[in-house]
Design a protein around this motif. Sequence first.
Motif, short mmCIF file in Angstrom:
data_model
loop_
_atom_site.label_atom_id
_atom_site.label_comp_id
_atom_site.label_asym_id
_atom_site.label_seq_id
_atom_site.Cartn_x
_atom_site.Cartn_y
_atom_site.Cartn_z
N TYR A 24 13.21 -5.82 3.72
CA TYR A 24 11.94 -5.94 4.49
C TYR A 24 11.11 -6.91 3.92
O TYR A 24 11.29 -7.53 2.90
N ARG A 26 7.21 -8.12 4.41
CA ARG A 26 5.90 -7.60 4.75
C ARG A 26 4.69 -8.69 4.91
O ARG A 26 4.90 -9.74 3.94
N PHE A 28 0.85 -9.56 4.98
CA PHE A 28 -0.19 -9.05 4.42
C PHE A 28 -1.57 -9.96 4.45
O PHE A 28 -1.07 -11.10 4.05
N SER A 46 5.59 -10.95 1.29
CA SER A 46 6.03 -9.92 0.16
C SER A 46 7.55 -9.42 0.59
O SER A 46 7.66 -8.94 1.72
N SER A 47 8.41 -9.56 -0.30
CA SER A 47 9.85 -8.81 0.08
C SER A 47 10.03 -7.81 -0.90
O SER A 47 11.20 -7.12 -1.09
N GLN A 48 8.84 -7.14 -1.24
CA GLN A 48 9.04 -6.13 -2.35
C GLN A 48 8.38 -4.85 -1.79
O GLN A 48 8.53 -3.82 -2.43
N ASP A 49 7.89 -4.71 -0.52
CA ASP A 49 7.48 -3.46 -0.08
C ASP A 49 8.25 -2.91 1.23
O ASP A 49 8.91 -3.93 1.93
N GLU A 50 8.26 -1.64 1.33
CA GLU A 50 8.97 -1.13 2.42
C GLU A 50 7.94 -0.39 3.49
O GLU A 50 6.80 -0.15 2.93
N PHE A 52 5.06 1.41 5.33
CA PHE A 52 4.66 2.74 5.03
C PHE A 52 3.94 3.37 6.20
O PHE A 52 4.08 4.33 6.79
N LYS A 57 6.26 -4.09 13.85
CA LYS A 57 7.44 -4.28 13.19
C LYS A 57 8.56 -4.87 14.06
O LYS A 57 8.51 -4.71 15.19
N GLU A 68 1.21 -3.77 7.93
CA GLU A 68 0.70 -2.53 8.04
C GLU A 68 -0.37 -2.35 8.57
O GLU A 68 -1.26 -3.10 8.84
#
Length: 96
Positions: A24, A26, A28, A46-50, A52, A57, A68
Motif C-alpha cells: 500500500y 498512502r 497524506f 507512506s508505505s507503512q499504512d493500510e 482504514f 484508492k 484517507e
Amino acid sequence: MDISISQPALKWFINEMSVSDGDYIRFFVRYGGHGGAQVGFSLGVSSQDEPFEPVAKTTIDGVTFFVEKKDEWYFDGSDLHIKYSRKKEEIEFLLQ
C-alpha cells in the motif's frame, strides 16, 4: 476523487520505495513543504499504512494507492494525478 498514476510513476514507486504486489502507498497531508494545493501544507507518501477509511484508492499491478478521509479536505474536490518528471527525476503531484 480519483487517483491516477502514470506507468513511469508506478515504476518509480517500485524502484524507490521497493513496493510490490499486495503493498500500500498512502498519500497524506503534512505540515510544511512547498508546491502544495493548500498554503503551508504538502503531500507526504507512506508505505507503512493500510487503508482504514479511504476516500479514494486505486490498485495498479497489485499496489494499492490511497487517500484517507481525514485528508480529503486538502484536495478540495480535485482528482490526484501522479506522474514522473524525467527532468527532475522524481514524482510530481497534480490536482485537477
